[in-house]
Design a protein around this motif. Structure first.
Motif, PDB file in Angstrom:
ATOM      1  N   UNK A   1      -0.241  -8.835   5.510  1.00 49.05           N
ATOM      2  CA  UNK A   1      -0.883  -9.538   4.398  1.00 49.05           C
ATOM      3  C   UNK A   1       0.168  -9.824   3.329  1.00 49.05           C
ATOM      4  N   UNK A   2       0.819  -8.760   2.874  1.00 47.62           N
ATOM      5  CA  UNK A   2       1.853  -8.897   1.852  1.00 47.62           C
ATOM      6  C   UNK A   2       2.800  -7.698   1.932  1.00 47.62           C
ATOM      7  N   UNK A   3       3.980  -7.886   1.405  1.00 49.76           N
ATOM      8  CA  UNK A   3       4.920  -6.781   1.263  1.00 49.76           C
ATOM      9  C   UNK A   3       5.096  -6.533  -0.225  1.00 49.76           C
ATOM     10  N   UNK A   4       4.746  -5.332  -0.652  1.00 48.62           N
ATOM     11  CA  UNK A   4       4.941  -4.960  -2.052  1.00 48.62           C
ATOM     12  C   UNK A   4       6.416  -4.657  -2.273  1.00 48.62           C
ATOM     13  N   UNK A   5       6.970  -5.239  -3.305  1.00 48.56           N
ATOM     14  CA  UNK A   5       8.339  -4.935  -3.719  1.00 48.56           C
ATOM     15  C   UNK A   5       8.189  -4.029  -4.934  1.00 48.56           C
TER      16      UNK A   5
ATOM     17  N   UNK B   1      -6.038 -14.781   8.068  1.00 46.37           N
ATOM     18  CA  UNK B   1      -5.995 -13.977   6.854  1.00 46.37           C
ATOM     19  C   UNK B   1      -5.234 -14.737   5.771  1.00 46.37           C
ATOM     20  N   UNK B   2      -5.712 -14.595   4.557  1.00 45.02           N
ATOM     21  CA  UNK B   2      -5.042 -15.193   3.407  1.00 45.02           C
ATOM     22  C   UNK B   2      -5.047 -14.169   2.275  1.00 45.02           C
ATOM     23  N   UNK B   3      -3.922 -13.863   1.697  1.00 42.86           N
ATOM     24  CA  UNK B   3      -2.594 -14.388   1.965  1.00 42.86           C
ATOM     25  C   UNK B   3      -2.030 -13.791   3.249  1.00 42.86           C
ATOM     26  N   UNK B   4      -0.921 -14.368   3.711  1.00 46.66           N
ATOM     27  CA  UNK B   4      -0.231 -13.863   4.904  1.00 46.66           C
ATOM     28  C   UNK B   4       1.274 -13.928   4.659  1.00 46.66           C
ATOM     29  N   UNK B   5       1.943 -12.817   4.952  1.00 45.86           N
ATOM     30  CA  UNK B   5       3.403 -12.723   4.831  1.00 45.86           C
ATOM     31  C   UNK B   5       3.945 -13.099   3.453  1.00 45.86           C
TER      32      UNK B   5
END
Length: 125
Positions: free
Chosen positions: A118-122, A50-54
């Motif tokens: 995938x991502x962490x929303x801030x 998967x892209x993006x990752x972390x």
């Protein structure tokens, strides 16, 4: 006024009317928040990766979040917000999912079957 001045005056008014008529982009934007203020996250799932990752992605409380997904496998996107969201991912291109986070904090977006963030929303106020 001479006919020449009237003619140029008409051209100026007509051109101004055309510019005003073309300046509205409301018909091309989706309902709700304009696309220019939405946070768009492009996600690609291919061959088990998967892209993006972390990654970390900044957002504002109340901002529309749009996930655009191209995938070669089925999965589920989980958004760990209040309220939580789950989106079924098909093995297809051009999928789009959107939601809004109203509570500031960290919101993880993960793929359930791959077990990847995938991502962490801030999310800020």
């Amino acid at each position: 006024m001479t006919p020449r001045r009237l003619r140029y005056g008409f051209v100026t008014v007509a051109a101004g009317s055309l510019l005003v008529g073309c300046s509205s982009g409301a018909e091309s934007e989706p309902a709700g928040e304009p696309a220019s203020t939405a946070r768009i996250i492009d996600i690609r799932i291919a061959n088990g990766a998967v892209s993006p990752a972390n990654t970390r992605t900044e957002a504002t409380a109340g901002q529309r979040i749009v996930l655009r997904v191209d995938s070669d496998a089925t999965d589920e996107l989980h958004v760990h917000s209040a309220p939580a969201h789950t989106f079924p991912v098909a093995a297809a291109s051009g999928q789009q999912f959107d939601f809004t986070v109203t509570v500031p904090g960290r919101v993880e977006i993960e793929l359930h079957h791959l077990g990847r963030t995938v991502t962490t929303l801030l999310v800020r106020q």
